[in-house]
Enzyme design. Structure first.
Site, short mmCIF file in Angstrom:
data_model
loop_
_atom_site.label_atom_id
_atom_site.label_comp_id
_atom_site.label_asym_id
_atom_site.label_seq_id
_atom_site.Cartn_x
_atom_site.Cartn_y
_atom_site.Cartn_z
N ARG A 34 40.07 -31.31 81.31
CA ARG A 34 40.18 -31.53 79.87
C ARG A 34 40.73 -32.92 79.59
O ARG A 34 41.37 -33.55 80.44
CB ARG A 34 41.10 -30.49 79.21
CG ARG A 34 42.54 -30.49 79.71
CD ARG A 34 43.52 -31.14 78.78
NE ARG A 34 44.86 -31.23 79.35
CZ ARG A 34 45.30 -32.24 80.05
NH1 ARG A 34 44.52 -33.28 80.31
NH2 ARG A 34 46.54 -32.25 80.54
N HIS A 41 52.80 -33.44 74.83
CA HIS A 41 54.17 -32.97 75.07
C HIS A 41 54.71 -32.21 73.86
O HIS A 41 55.87 -32.34 73.50
CB HIS A 41 55.12 -34.14 75.41
CG HIS A 41 54.95 -34.63 76.82
ND1 HIS A 41 55.53 -33.99 77.90
CD2 HIS A 41 54.24 -35.65 77.33
CE1 HIS A 41 55.21 -34.63 79.02
NE2 HIS A 41 54.41 -35.65 78.70
N GLY A 132 45.83 -36.55 85.36
CA GLY A 132 46.18 -36.11 84.01
C GLY A 132 45.02 -35.46 83.28
O GLY A 132 45.04 -35.31 82.06
N SER A 135 43.04 -31.17 86.66
CA SER A 135 42.27 -30.62 87.78
C SER A 135 42.96 -29.36 88.30
O SER A 135 42.30 -28.42 88.75
CB SER A 135 42.14 -31.65 88.90
OG SER A 135 43.41 -31.99 89.41
N ASP A 179 46.57 -26.48 79.01
CA ASP A 179 45.53 -26.76 80.01
C ASP A 179 44.74 -25.50 80.37
O ASP A 179 43.51 -25.55 80.51
CB ASP A 179 46.17 -27.35 81.27
CG ASP A 179 46.96 -28.61 80.96
OD1 ASP A 179 46.75 -29.18 79.86
OD2 ASP A 179 47.77 -29.02 81.79
N LYS A 223 51.20 -33.12 89.66
CA LYS A 223 52.10 -32.11 89.10
C LYS A 223 53.18 -31.70 90.09
O LYS A 223 54.22 -31.20 89.72
CB LYS A 223 51.31 -30.88 88.69
CG LYS A 223 50.92 -30.88 87.22
CD LYS A 223 50.35 -29.56 86.78
CE LYS A 223 49.82 -29.69 85.36
NZ LYS A 223 48.95 -28.58 84.98
C1 GLA Z 1 50.68 -31.15 81.24
C2 GLA Z 1 51.04 -29.69 80.97
C3 GLA Z 1 50.63 -29.31 79.54
C4 GLA Z 1 51.17 -30.31 78.51
C5 GLA Z 1 50.85 -31.74 78.93
C6 GLA Z 1 51.50 -32.76 78.03
O1 GLA Z 1 49.31 -31.32 81.27
O2 GLA Z 1 50.40 -28.83 81.88
O3 GLA Z 1 51.07 -28.00 79.27
O4 GLA Z 1 52.53 -30.12 78.30
O5 GLA Z 1 51.27 -31.99 80.26
O6 GLA Z 1 50.99 -32.66 76.73
#
Ligand code: GLA
Length: 407
Positions: A34, A41, A132, A135, A179, A223
């Site tokens: 996505r 955030h 970001g 994946s 996500d 992550k």
């Molecule tokens: C990551 C997290 C999401 C969101 C974004 C920031 O992708 O998995 O839940 O908090 O950061 O918007």
């Protein structure tokens, strides 16, 4: 299926045969990455976000086993085969291991559906890793669909979104639910407004001449890496900030989320009051969340009426806020934003958690090639780019969410 996807399906089938001998996979599960257009955030603060699913996805070809063992091969050779038993409690692999996303899905489903049925599977992803673009959630969702198919249970999509949002915390990141929701609920041609508590998805048509350019800073934002601690810290700071402001403006009430706080008090007043009780870092964090929430509302309206310029300006303001108040940008992301704007984009911002990863730039169809060209010349031509440039710099198309089918 595009020619690119057909080729990837063939690659996944080859990886499957290489790992498991001369049997054939019987099903295909897929889930997209996505790009978040605006609302960064704020999902973990309970506030709406506006992402879209993209054409790059995780494909899993699989075959059901007669027992409760799950084996996963990967087309990327450095991701070694992972094999584990689908038990009620599954201890994680070492931090950073790709198998933890598989176990996250399995553990989440086990807690809800009891014993699962095993599969042999091969994964082939076209979503850049640690960029970001989510994946990891695409892998979690595709794994969940494969395991649900093997177990032969159907489940409500909204329930699965919530379940998987919690399940992915297995890897140690205290993510919100954006996500997992968009990986399941994306729709071709649309951005999706996602509301939380409970999760609700509202599609908004992307005007046909709008183009979204995605460009990777080449700074990995894994992550499971350093970004995780920084991300979790932001979440803690937001909670600390809201507790202090709520105590001042809504004393005696129980306020659990920014959504609740914003429902009863207008954002101008909240920002004024926050200056009295917060300083330094917490003041910035609070200002980002509250101002981003109002940008999401305005951006959705701008998209609905086809106002490209306004949407772009909101993206620019979002980037500044993420850079200065939320402190999740880096110099490479700022540079990409600057180049995209100079090339004629209407707006550009970091997307996803930040600390590296990608930017997304909005432009009309007439300027898209110019934006891609200047980014290639001024950013990528000056650096060593691993693999294909088209994996780091591409046009994102609003796409459908996850699905599973027999092969
Ligand atoms: C990551 C997290 C999401 C969101 C974004 C920031 O992708 O998995 O839940 O908090 O950061 O918007």
């Amino acid at each position: 299926m595009t020619a690119f996807d057909t080729q990837r399906l063939a690659e996944a089938q080859t990886a499957f045969r290489r790992a498991f001998g001369n049997t054939r996979p019987t099903h295909l599960a897929r889930a997209p990455g996505r790009v978040n257009l605006i609302g960064e955030h704020v999902d973990y603060a309970g506030l709406p976000v506006l992402p879209m699913a993209i054409q790059r996805d995780v494909m899993i070809v699989f075959r059901i086993r007669p027992d409760a063992t799950a084996r996963f091969a990967n087309c990327i050779e450095s991701f070694a085969l992972r094999s584990f038993d689908l038990r009620p409690s599954m201890p994680p692999y070492p931090n950073g291991d790709w198998g933890n996303y598989l176990k996250a899905a399995a553990q989440g489903l086990t807690s809800r559906h009891g014993t699962l049925t095993g599969i042999d599977a091969a994964v082939c992803s076209s979503v850049p890793v640690a960029a970001g673009l989510s994946s990891s959630s695409a892998l979690v969702i595709a794994t969940a669909l494969a395991l649900l198919t093997a177990r032969d249970v159907t489940t409500d999509v909204s329930e699965l979104m919530e379940l998987m949002a919690r399940a992915e915390r297995y890897v140690g990141t205290e993510g919100g639910g954006m996500d997992q929701a968009i990986a399941l609920g994306g729709r071709r041609g649309c951005a999706i407004r996602i509301d939380f508590d409970p999760m609700r998805l509202t599609p908004i048509n992307v005007p046909p001449h709008w183009r979204f350019v995605v460009a990777h800073s080449l700074v990995p934002a894994a992550k499971s890496g350093a970004a995780r601690a920084a991300y979790n810290r932001r979440r803690g700071e937001c909670e600390e900030a809201i507790a202090a402001v709520a105590k001042r403006v809504r004393a005696g009430e129980r306020i659990d989320s920014y959504a609740e706080l914003l429902e009863g008090t207008d954002s101008e007043r909240l920002l004024r009051e926050s200056e009295r009780v917060l300083s330094g870092t917490l003041r910035g964090r609070f200002r980002h969340v509250v101002s981003e929430a109002s940008r999401v509302v305005k951006a959705e309206a701008a998209m609905a009426r086809g106002d490209l310029e306004q949407f772009g300006q909101l993206m620019n303001a979002s980037h500044k806020s993420l850079r200065d108040d939320y402190e999740v940008s880096c110099k490479e992301l700022d540079q990409l934003v600057e180049i995209a704007l100079r090339a004629g984009a209407c707006g550009a911002r970091l997307t996803g958690a930040g600390f590296g990863g990608c930017i997304v730039a909005l432009t009309g169809a007439d300027r898209a090639e110019g934006v891609l060209g200047l980014l290639a010349d001024e950013f990528y031509a000056k650096r060593e780019v691993p693999g294909d440039l088209s994996d780091h710099l591409f046009m994102a198309k609003p796409s459908d969410g996850a699905s599973v089918r027999a092969l």
